[in-house]
Design a protein around this motif. Structure first.
Motif: not given
Length: 380
Positions: A338-339, A342, A22, A20
């Motif tokens: 984004g994380l 994701f 990003i 994880s």
């Protein structure tokens, strides 16, 4: 209920074994930025490294951002910034789970630079791509410190935007009120330009205001007599500032007084509307922990922050604002969005387009646009 985009397509990417971490890229206006963020097992977010390349010196002579100059500067700096953040964090491409880039709203030439860079990285390294709404980056930026949970009341206030939003979850926003014309940050910049205070205008006006008498110049508070709306207006305030400047010679004392009086007017408008927004939020949301967040470049203004913090305290809201470095445009907030995408496997296909306009609450923007419109969609 509004959302930031159409339904998200899922890429055929292998993510189960990916970490994880990003990479975020930001290029919507005049700041070129890259950052790496990671989620720890306890849920906290760590910014592994970040870089911001300012363009202030390139635009200072014009008193504002020149889109063509900004786009070229992004092209010159973006690749180098990506290398720098990866080197500083000692991260290789195999360590990165996905890439997130600002895909709008913003100056279209600049947006395209970051968007195409992100797409290229996704394609070359076979990692998921996340298209991020720049406004959502600001909206979630306080979560970089781990202190904010959904839902919360947000005042997004910057050079291009001013709106109250109910932030319900990732991608779930409801607009409560907005400027019907100009944004406060733009008014700050215009005020500074008219008096020759320097660029960027917001910090310049704030510096001059420290030595001024905030009651010296009488300025309007547009729309505050309207009790049935949370909308705001700053165009008339700009006009009043221009007239005050033309009224008598601009001594240093006069510049300081106008700056202080203008800053007070903006603070008064935002404070009044914030109080009303808090009352509405209490009616609409069943939350035992009332939270009020301000984000965006104008949130860096200390006078305005202090006024809004006082309003929040009086209304029983916990007050939160990102650290100064994350109030203005940055890539850490883009990487954070984004994380969050994701972790939900909410990836975007590589045919996603750059957007000059991209409201957070698309329903409100379409059904009740605050201002503007046209073939590119609602402006706010």
């Amino acid at each position: 209920m509004g959302s930031t985009s159409a339904p998200i397509m899922t890429q055929d990417k292998q993510t189960s074994s990916k970490p994880s971490i990003i990479l975020g890229l930001e290029s919507s206006c005049d700041e070129t930025a890259a950052a790496l963020v990671r989620r720890h097992s306890d849920g906290s977010v760590e910014v592994l490294s970040e870089r911001i390349a300012s363009q202030d010196d390139k635009h200072a002579a014009f008193g504002g951002v020149v889109p063509e100059i900004a786009a070229r500067a992004h092209v010159e700096r973006m690749d180098g910034l990506v290398k720098e953040v990866m080197s500083e964090a000692n991260i290789g491409w195999k360590d990165i789970g996905g890439v997130a880039t600002t895909s709008g709203p913003g100056l279209i030439g600049g947006v395209l630079v970051g968007l195409m860079t992100g797409k290229g990285i996704s394609l070359a390294h076979d990692i998921p791509f996340m298209a991020v709404n720049h406004l959502e980056g600001h909206a979630l930026s306080p979560r970089l410190t781990g202190q904010i949970i959904f839902p919360y009341l947000l005042l997004l206030v910057s050079g291009g935007h001013c709106q109250f939003l109910m932030v319900k979850n990732l991608g779930e926003y409801e607009r409560l009120g907005s400027t019907i014309d100009d944004a406060p940050g733009e008014a700050f910049d215009k005020t500074a330009k008219l008096m020759g205070l320097g660029f960027p205008g917001g910090p310049a006006v704030e510096r001059w205001a420290k030595d001024g008498n905030e009651n010296a110049v009488e300025l309007p508070r547009p729309l505050l007599n309207r009790k049935d709306t949370l909308d705001m207006s700053f165009a008339g305030l700009k006009t009043a500032v221009r007239r005050a400047i033309e009224l008598e010679p601009l001594s240093d004392t006069r510049k300081a007084d106008i700056s202080a009086s203008f800053q007070l007017a903006v603070a008064d408008i935002l404070s009044k509307r914030t109080s009303q927004a808090m009352s509405l939020f209490k009616e609409r949301v069943d939350a035992s922990n009332l939270q009020f967040v301000i984000a965006g470049g104008v949130a860096a203004n200390k006078t305005i922050r202090a006024r809004l913090e006082s309003v929040a305290e009086d209304a029983g809201f916990n007050f939160a604002v990102p650290p100064m470095k994350w109030c203005t445009d940055n890539a850490a907030m883009i990487a954070l969005v984004g994380l969050e995408k994701f972790e939900r496997e909410a990836f975007d296909d590589l045919d996603v387009s750059a957007r000059a306009r991209w409201p957070l609450d698309s329903d409100a923007a379409s059904q009740k646009p605050a201002y503007g419109g046209g073939r590119r969609g609602a402006k706010a």
